[in-house]
Design a protein around this motif. Sequence first.
Motif, PDB file in Angstrom:
ATOM      1  N   ALA A 165       0.799  -0.760  -0.053  1.00 57.97           N
ATOM      2  CA  ALA A 165      -0.197  -0.137   0.185  1.00 57.97           C
ATOM      3  C   ALA A 165       0.799   0.541  -0.157  1.00 57.97           C
ATOM      4  O   ALA A 165       0.500   2.278   0.627  1.00 57.97           O
ATOM      5  CB  ALA A 165      -1.112   0.083   0.873  1.00 57.97           C
ATOM      6  N   GLN A 166       2.012   1.127  -0.858  1.00 63.32           N
ATOM      7  CA  GLN A 166       2.979   2.210  -0.894  1.00 63.32           C
ATOM      8  C   GLN A 166       2.758   3.232  -2.308  1.00 63.32           C
ATOM      9  O   GLN A 166       3.210   4.450  -2.541  1.00 63.32           O
ATOM     10  CB  GLN A 166       4.585   1.843  -1.047  1.00 63.32           C
ATOM     11  CG  GLN A 166       5.419   2.745  -1.005  1.00 63.32           C
ATOM     12  CD  GLN A 166       5.951   4.213   0.193  1.00 63.32           C
ATOM     13  OE1 GLN A 166       5.860   3.805   1.355  1.00 63.32           O
ATOM     14  NE2 GLN A 166       5.198   5.569  -0.274  1.00 63.32           N
ATOM     15  N   TRP A 167       2.260   2.249  -2.788  1.00 64.52           N
ATOM     16  CA  TRP A 167       2.112   2.936  -3.898  1.00 64.52           C
ATOM     17  C   TRP A 167      -0.020   2.794  -4.828  1.00 64.52           C
ATOM     18  O   TRP A 167       0.046   1.773  -4.292  1.00 64.52           O
ATOM     19  CB  TRP A 167       2.774   2.801  -4.915  1.00 64.52           C
ATOM     20  CG  TRP A 167       4.606   2.620  -4.690  1.00 64.52           C
ATOM     21  CD1 TRP A 167       4.915   1.450  -4.025  1.00 64.52           C
ATOM     22  CD2 TRP A 167       5.265   3.808  -5.153  1.00 64.52           C
ATOM     23  NE1 TRP A 167       6.413   1.592  -4.183  1.00 64.52           N
ATOM     24  CE2 TRP A 167       6.238   2.817  -4.520  1.00 64.52           C
ATOM     25  CE3 TRP A 167       5.374   4.960  -5.046  1.00 64.52           C
ATOM     26  CZ2 TRP A 167       7.255   4.066  -4.194  1.00 64.52           C
ATOM     27  CZ3 TRP A 167       6.165   5.861  -4.694  1.00 64.52           C
ATOM     28  CH2 TRP A 167       7.085   5.381  -4.697  1.00 64.52           C
ATOM     29  N   LEU A 168       0.128   3.417  -4.980  1.00 62.94           N
ATOM     30  CA  LEU A 168      -1.129   3.451  -6.016  1.00 62.94           C
ATOM     31  C   LEU A 168      -0.554   3.255  -7.312  1.00 62.94           C
ATOM     32  O   LEU A 168      -0.167   4.459  -8.120  1.00 62.94           O
ATOM     33  CB  LEU A 168      -2.498   4.285  -5.456  1.00 62.94           C
ATOM     34  CG  LEU A 168      -3.346   4.289  -6.289  1.00 62.94           C
ATOM     35  CD1 LEU A 168      -4.474   2.969  -5.847  1.00 62.94           C
ATOM     36  CD2 LEU A 168      -4.242   5.100  -5.779  1.00 62.94           C
ATOM     37  N   ALA A 169      -1.459   2.694  -8.567  1.00 60.63           N
ATOM     38  CA  ALA A 169      -1.221   2.660  -9.835  1.00 60.63           C
ATOM     39  C   ALA A 169      -3.038   3.224 -10.606  1.00 60.63           C
ATOM     40  O   ALA A 169      -3.391   2.174 -10.621  1.00 60.63           O
ATOM     41  CB  ALA A 169      -0.892   1.755 -10.459  1.00 60.63           C
ATOM     42  N   VAL A 170      -2.806   4.085 -11.979  1.00 63.72           N
ATOM     43  CA  VAL A 170      -3.656   4.392 -12.466  1.00 63.72           C
ATOM     44  C   VAL A 170      -4.180   3.638 -14.106  1.00 63.72           C
ATOM     45  O   VAL A 170      -2.490   4.678 -14.439  1.00 63.72           O
ATOM     46  CB  VAL A 170      -4.212   6.312 -12.092  1.00 63.72           C
ATOM     47  CG1 VAL A 170      -5.814   5.947 -12.534  1.00 63.72           C
ATOM     48  CG2 VAL A 170      -4.733   6.316 -10.453  1.00 63.72           C
ATOM     49  N   SER A 171      -4.379   3.871 -14.464  1.00 63.35           N
ATOM     50  CA  SER A 171      -4.788   3.728 -15.955  1.00 63.35           C
ATOM     51  C   SER A 171      -6.039   4.229 -16.460  1.00 63.35           C
ATOM     52  O   SER A 171      -6.827   4.319 -15.849  1.00 63.35           O
ATOM     53  CB  SER A 171      -4.057   2.290 -16.482  1.00 63.35           C
ATOM     54  OG  SER A 171      -5.459   1.486 -16.313  1.00 63.35           O
ATOM     55  N   SER A 172      -5.652   4.378 -17.379  1.00 64.61           N
ATOM     56  CA  SER A 172      -7.112   5.891 -18.169  1.00 64.61           C
ATOM     57  C   SER A 172      -7.221   6.061 -19.784  1.00 64.61           C
ATOM     58  O   SER A 172      -6.384   5.170 -20.690  1.00 64.61           O
ATOM     59  CB  SER A 172      -6.913   7.205 -17.686  1.00 64.61           C
ATOM     60  OG  SER A 172      -6.027   7.709 -18.250  1.00 64.61           O
ATOM     61  N   ASP A 173      -8.199   5.909 -20.474  1.00 66.47           N
ATOM     62  CA  ASP A 173      -8.198   6.225 -21.529  1.00 66.47           C
ATOM     63  C   ASP A 173      -7.411   7.224 -22.460  1.00 66.47           C
ATOM     64  O   ASP A 173      -7.297   7.307 -23.358  1.00 66.47           O
ATOM     65  CB  ASP A 173      -9.723   6.285 -22.725  1.00 66.47           C
ATOM     66  CG  ASP A 173     -10.493   7.738 -21.604  1.00 66.47           C
ATOM     67  OD1 ASP A 173      -9.412   8.463 -20.951  1.00 66.47           O
ATOM     68  OD2 ASP A 173     -11.157   8.117 -22.345  1.00 66.47           O
ATOM     69  N   LYS A 174      -6.960   8.321 -21.744  1.00 71.61           N
ATOM     70  CA  LYS A 174      -5.359   9.311 -22.281  1.00 71.61           C
ATOM     71  C   LYS A 174      -4.496   8.546 -22.775  1.00 71.61           C
ATOM     72  O   LYS A 174      -3.325   9.106 -22.531  1.00 71.61           O
ATOM     73  CB  LYS A 174      -5.578   9.880 -20.260  1.00 71.61           C
ATOM     74  CG  LYS A 174      -6.331  11.067 -20.702  1.00 71.61           C
ATOM     75  CD  LYS A 174      -7.110  11.919 -21.704  1.00 71.61           C
ATOM     76  CE  LYS A 174      -8.881  12.670 -21.542  1.00 71.61           C
ATOM     77  NZ  LYS A 174      -9.254  13.461 -22.540  1.00 71.61           N
ATOM     78  N   GLY A 175      -4.117   6.838 -22.553  1.00 76.45           N
ATOM     79  CA  GLY A 175      -3.336   6.504 -22.668  1.00 76.45           C
ATOM     80  C   GLY A 175      -1.679   6.942 -21.550  1.00 76.45           C
ATOM     81  O   GLY A 175      -0.598   6.146 -22.545  1.00 76.45           O
ATOM     82  N   THR A 176      -1.518   6.809 -20.107  1.00 72.57           N
ATOM     83  CA  THR A 176      -0.980   6.821 -19.510  1.00 72.57           C
ATOM     84  C   THR A 176      -1.575   5.978 -18.342  1.00 72.57           C
ATOM     85  O   THR A 176      -2.645   6.279 -17.924  1.00 72.57           O
ATOM     86  CB  THR A 176      -0.527   8.544 -19.014  1.00 72.57           C
ATOM     87  OG1 THR A 176      -0.243   9.767 -20.534  1.00 72.57           O
ATOM     88  CG2 THR A 176       0.137   8.358 -18.235  1.00 72.57           C
TER      89      THR A 176
END
Length: 444
Positions: A323-334
């Motif tokens: 729980a040190q990091w959080l990853a996020v993906s989206s339709d913006k390509g990043t």
Amino acid sequence: MATLSEYSSPWPDPNPNPNLNSNPNPNPNPNPNPNPNSDFIPSNEDLRDLDSFSSMSPVQSDPFSSAIPQTNSNFHPPLSSASESASPASTPPPSLLHLSFNQDHGCFAAGTDHGFRIYNCDPFREIFRRDFDRGGGIGVVEMLFRCNILTLVGGGPDPHYPLNKVMIWDDHQSRCIGELAFRSEVRSVKLHRDRIVVVLEQKIFVYNFADLKLLHQIETIANPKGLCAVSQVTGSLVLVCPGLQKGQVRVEHYASKRTKFIMAHDSRIACFALTQDGQLLATASTKGTLVRIFNTLDGTLLQEVRRGADRAEIYSLAFSSNAQWLAVSSDKGTVHVFNLKVNTGSFRADKKQTSSDPSFASSPTSSLSFIKGVLPKYFSSEWSVAQFHLVEGSAYIVAFGHQKNTVVILGMDGSFYRCEFDPVNGGEMTQIEYHNFLKPEAVF
């Protein structure tokens, strides 16, 4: 009426690739006599080593809700890869209908218009595939860690199974050993070591995995994506789902028999994720600009991070194992990685400790944060530490790899990326591995 029954498939048996892993000694009896006294859930070693489960006995459950109108699946339609072509002798690659990681992110499952496939993440390789001769569309594949039991739901233009049924597949026998039928389409399925959670558009059903006894029914707001998350710590199940209001999430703590409602956003909930222990919840709305981290016990907002300023569709959220990091993906390509300033042991923002620790990069903030409270919240936002840029418009899901400071990214175009981020300096992530897992000549 929903029932679990011994299953004799009306379709032809699957034709597994003989060069891939399969059960060398499948049960020759198509209708084995179930042992009602056997324990369906294996030990941890069983889950890791693909040992077979004992048979399940038939169970009948309560009536279910009426039909819900059909909507699209969670992800955009698959995109073809123009840069890679199949060998002349091979058939065209299948179309992807579903992608999901297993509970520890060490494997992932792909549902296609021909069947389903299971892959290992590290090292990357195909573990097995099951291609069906007729009507092979699989729209949902849910793994239970690394064991031989999976749940399948039909999907695509030519579904292999009805869209309103959850099929329980035993890969040691290469067949379905039971099914759950509903009056409306199944949107998603989530598995826990001793629970199976079935998500319809406006209802969620929780079953005991040992005997498929119905334990709980939950009503939700319209949930076409089948949003639901469950913790994975043994003996302490936490379930999160949409509430009955726009922007609300419902948290069920089954060990303490407590229910908590959290008004997470003003807009509709688009995505959320739980830590493995169920203590932290990350949420994003349909605006897609902010991600909020909550304490699931009391609903306290612990941290808020900003993906960007313009609207985006959030495809996935993922916590690292600590729980040190959080990853996020989206339709913006990043794909973004954020540094979390939360102490999961005491549920408090530990900003002083994190900011003074040179081992981790602090989340960048606007240079105008000194006038916080005067200008909009945008100028005091916490931004991502590390980023990885992909093709904008494609659908990707993300999880943290088992190697330190790595993320694994899966695309509905068949792409597999492993990237490494710098926890001290942040910045653009380094791509360390790439595969197209739909490519017939891919190396496994």
